[in-house]
Design a protein around this motif. Structure first.
Motif, mmCIF file in Angstrom:
data_model
loop_
_atom_site.group_PDB
_atom_site.id
_atom_site.type_symbol
_atom_site.label_atom_id
_atom_site.label_comp_id
_atom_site.label_asym_id
_atom_site.label_seq_id
_atom_site.Cartn_x
_atom_site.Cartn_y
_atom_site.Cartn_z
ATOM 1 N N ALA A 48 -41.233 -16.571 44.901
ATOM 2 C CA ALA A 48 -42.548 -16.531 44.264
ATOM 3 C C ALA A 48 -43.564 -16.032 45.334
ATOM 4 C CB ALA A 48 -42.915 -17.622 43.412
ATOM 5 N N THR A 57 -50.186 -13.694 41.582
ATOM 6 C CA THR A 57 -49.316 -14.308 41.572
ATOM 7 C C THR A 57 -47.914 -13.442 41.265
ATOM 8 O OG1 THR A 57 -49.091 -15.651 39.839
ATOM 9 C CG2 THR A 57 -49.817 -16.757 41.463
ATOM 10 N N TYR A 59 -43.504 -13.128 40.778
ATOM 11 C CA TYR A 59 -42.363 -13.911 40.552
ATOM 12 C C TYR A 59 -41.158 -13.213 40.550
ATOM 13 C CZ TYR A 59 -45.713 -17.861 39.397
ATOM 14 O OH TYR A 59 -46.499 -18.926 39.411
ATOM 15 N N LYS A 64 -39.362 -16.438 36.566
ATOM 16 C CA LYS A 64 -40.468 -16.211 35.847
ATOM 17 C C LYS A 64 -40.419 -17.225 34.437
ATOM 18 C CE LYS A 64 -41.810 -12.092 36.046
ATOM 19 N NZ LYS A 64 -41.906 -10.826 35.992
ATOM 20 N N THR A 68 -43.835 -22.296 39.052
ATOM 21 C CA THR A 68 -45.242 -21.895 39.220
ATOM 22 C C THR A 68 -45.655 -22.175 40.485
ATOM 23 O OG1 THR A 68 -45.539 -22.511 36.834
ATOM 24 C CG2 THR A 68 -47.762 -22.415 38.169
ATOM 25 N N LEU A 80 -44.675 -25.114 44.957
ATOM 26 C CA LEU A 80 -43.870 -24.429 43.991
ATOM 27 C C LEU A 80 -43.436 -25.339 42.905
ATOM 28 C CD1 LEU A 80 -42.479 -21.670 43.331
ATOM 29 C CD2 LEU A 80 -40.578 -22.531 44.414
#
Length: 128
Positions: A48, A57, A59, A64, A68, A80
Motif C-alpha cells: 500500500a 492511496t 493498494y 484491497k 487501510t 497500516l
C-alpha cells in the motif's frame, strides 16, 4: 528521513494488526509513504502507499478492502491497519519513503525502486 516500523506480531487468521512507521526529519510531510512486504523465499512486494498529502492511496489487489493506509503529518507517522488477515499475509513488512512530489499516476507508488528511504521491517505472522 529515518524510518522505524513497529506493530508486528503473531495473530490468528481473521484477526487484525496495526502497523506504524515513525519518521524523523522535518521533510516527512513532503514524501509519499509506502508499505512493502517480503515473505521467506519470495521477492519484496508492494502492499500500500499514500501520497504526501494523504489525498491518494494505492493498494495491491491482494489487500484491497482489508488493509487501510493512513498518515498523520503532524506526528510524522504512517499506519497500516490490517484486517481479515490471512496466512498468506505472513511476511516482514517494511515502510518506505519516496519523493514523488505531485505525481498523480499509480506506477511509481508501486515500485520499490522509487523509494529512497526504508525502515528496518517488522514481522507479521498469521497462523491458520
Amino acid at each position: 528521513v529515518q524510518l522505524q516500523a513497529s506493530g508486528g506480531g503473531l495473530v490468528q487468521a481473521g484477526g487484525s494488526l496495526r502497523l506504524s512507521c515513525a519518521a524523523s526529519g522535518r521533510t516527512f510531510s513532503s514524501y509519499a509513504m509506502g508499505w512493502f512486504r517480503q515473505a521467506p523465499g519470495k521477492e519484496r512486494e508492494f502492499v500500500a502507499a499514500i501520497s504526501w498529502s494523504g489525498g491518494s492511496t494505492h493498494y495491491a489487489d491482494s489487500v484491497k478492502g482489508r488493509f487501510t493506509i493512513s498518515r498523520d503529518n503532524a506526528k510524522n507517522t504512517v499506519s497500516l491497519q490490517m484486517n481479515s488477515l490471512k496466512p498468506g499475509d505472513t511476511a516482514v513488512y517494511y515502510c518506505a519513503a519516496a519523493n514523488l512530489g505531485d505525481y498523480s499516476g499509480n506506477y511509481y507508488y508501486r515500485e520499490s525502486v522509487a523509494y529512497d528511504y526504508w525502515g528496518q521491517g517488522t514481522q507479521v505472522t498469521v497462523s491458520s
